[in-house]
Design a protein around this motif. Structure first.
Motif, PDB file in Angstrom:
ATOM      1  N   PRO A  89      28.336  23.068  77.704  1.00 19.00           N
ATOM      2  CA  PRO A  89      28.491  24.065  76.457  1.00 19.00           C
ATOM      3  C   PRO A  89      27.316  24.845  76.219  1.00 19.00           C
ATOM      4  N   SER A  90      26.122  24.624  76.933  1.00 22.57           N
ATOM      5  CA  SER A  90      24.940  25.398  76.587  1.00 22.57           C
ATOM      6  C   SER A  90      24.946  26.473  77.489  1.00 22.57           C
ATOM      7  N   PHE A  91      25.629  26.765  78.686  1.00 16.48           N
ATOM      8  CA  PHE A  91      25.832  27.648  79.524  1.00 16.48           C
ATOM      9  C   PHE A  91      26.689  28.731  78.817  1.00 16.48           C
ATOM     10  N   VAL A  92      25.862  29.944  78.586  1.00 14.29           N
ATOM     11  CA  VAL A  92      26.300  31.325  77.826  1.00 14.29           C
ATOM     12  C   VAL A  92      26.599  32.330  78.877  1.00 14.29           C
ATOM     13  N   ALA A  93      27.610  32.318  79.367  1.00 17.44           N
ATOM     14  CA  ALA A  93      27.925  33.098  80.336  1.00 17.44           C
ATOM     15  C   ALA A  93      27.780  34.841  80.086  1.00 17.44           C
ATOM     16  N   GLY A  94      27.994  35.134  78.814  1.00 23.29           N
ATOM     17  CA  GLY A  94      28.041  36.191  78.187  1.00 23.29           C
ATOM     18  C   GLY A  94      26.559  37.018  78.243  1.00 23.29           C
TER      19      GLY A  94
END
Length: 374
Positions: free
Chosen positions: A258-263
């Motif tokens: 969930p903490s992986f922010v691809a944007g």
């Protein structure tokens, strides 16, 4: 509210105030980590810097994360006096969280696979942490939550809260520190910041800060084998899964966390594990001291972008991180016996890395992606 309830509330707030003050005092006593500039005569127009996170009191980048997670939990009312803290981690995050738990006087439990190395268990126990072994690694999240419920404690859950616990706008986060330290250099705004992902929290902080400050810098994230991050980014599918655990400790995950922010990511590469370990050894020789495997991954990705810039005739700077010391891996990554048992052979790639640093081509196949539309 009764007078008794009011007194309990005041006493509880007083303990939380003291806990936050203790953590902030510890931060003030710690000098910022050094930003090393590599000597690369073969690339006079490109400067590579290494932010040395191994010098934190608990020896790794995760010290910053653990501090932020504790402050977040304290300020949100999740941790009170005596609250047991539980974390799903067998590595550096657990070591750092054990340090802060001892500082404020609460119990700490690290939920970890039974196969966790004795060195890591000893480091956690050194700070007073307790081990909770599990036999099925894929159940680490569920078992951590269950233990927290059973103990009446708080599941810290780094993989969910890492990206929101750190103030990415500033407040001496790692991104602000990097740009402040570069201010007097010849390329103060780096062309690339390169970072590998474990929870994804550090990459989220750096990527958001770059956008918030409107820098032209691009963020490249390096992934490893046996990790879902690269595929999730390349395809846009957050439901990607990988059946085996990463062999490069501290980075790579079997799911897109969930903490992986691809944007906030501009580019990703996937580095073979043997290449990461070859780069780890080459960089260790260049620095005169050992670094860990995730630092090798970072260094490969930094060299990848340096090679691209050199080929295009571009000048500029690249920043990446030394995540932790290689002394933690004396019996694994620096052990030929362990490498043979793991089926990893970095030896063919070491001369290729050396040749690149001497001015040659980077003769290593590396996957890359700029996202689902690339």
């Amino acid at each position: 509210m009764s007078a008794h309830d009011s007194q309990e509330c005041t006493e509880s707030r007083g303990w939380v105030d003291r806990a936050i003050a203790a953590i902030e005092s510890d931060q003030r006593r710690s000098a910022d980590t050094h930003l090393w500039k590599l000597d690369l005569p073969a690339y006079p127009g490109i400067d590579i810097y290494l932010k040395d996170e191994s010098t934190h009191p608990t020896g790794s980048l995760k010290h910053r994360l653990a501090r932020s997670l504790f402050l977040y939990a304290l300020c949100n009312g999740h941790i009170r006096e005596g609250t047991p803290v539980i974390e799903a981690s067998s590595g550096s995050t657990a070591v750092s969280e054990a340090y802060f738990a001892r500082m404020i006087g609460v119990p700490f439990y690290a939920v970890m696979p039974r196969t966790t190395s004795a060195e890591k268990v000893a480091a956690i126990e050194h700070y007073g942490g307790k081990r909770h072994f599990i036999d099925e690694g894929h159940r680490i999240y569920e078992d951590s939550a269950a233990l927290a419920a059973r103990l009446g404690g708080h599941f810290m859950d780094q993989f969910t809260y890492a990206e929101r616990a750190t103030d990415w706008r500033g407040n001496n986060n790692i991104a602000e520190s990097i740009f402040e330290q570069l201010r007097g250099e010849r390329f103060p705004c780096p062309s690339w910041v390169v970072m590998s992902a474990g929870t994804g929290g550090t990459t989220a902080t750096i990527g958001r800060y770059i956008r918030y400050k409107r820098h032209s810098t691009r963020l490249s994230v390096a992934d490893v084998e046996r990790s879902a991050f690269f595929e999730g980014y390349a395809t846009g599918n957050r439901d990607c899964r990988c059946g085996q655990p990463s062999r490069i400790e501290g980075i790579g995950r079997p799911r897109v966390e969930p903490s992986f922010v691809a944007g906030v990511i501009d580019h990703m590469v996937r580095v073979p594990d043997a290449v990461s370990l070859a780069a780890m050894r080459v960089l260790s020789r260049k620095l005169g001291r050992r670094v860990g495997g995730s630092t090798g991954t970072n260094f490969v990705a930094a060299c990848f972008h340096a090679a691209r810039m050199a080929a295009a005739g571009e000048a500029g700077s690249i920043v990446t991180l030394i995540c932790d010391s290689g002394e933690r891996y004396a019996n694994t990554y620096y052990s030929d016996e362990w490498l043979r048992a793991a089926g990893l052979d970095p030896s063919p790639f070491e001369p290729r890395m050396e040749a690149f640093l001497a001015g040659g081509a980077l003769d290593i196949a590396i996957e890359e992606s700029s996202g689902p539309t690339s």
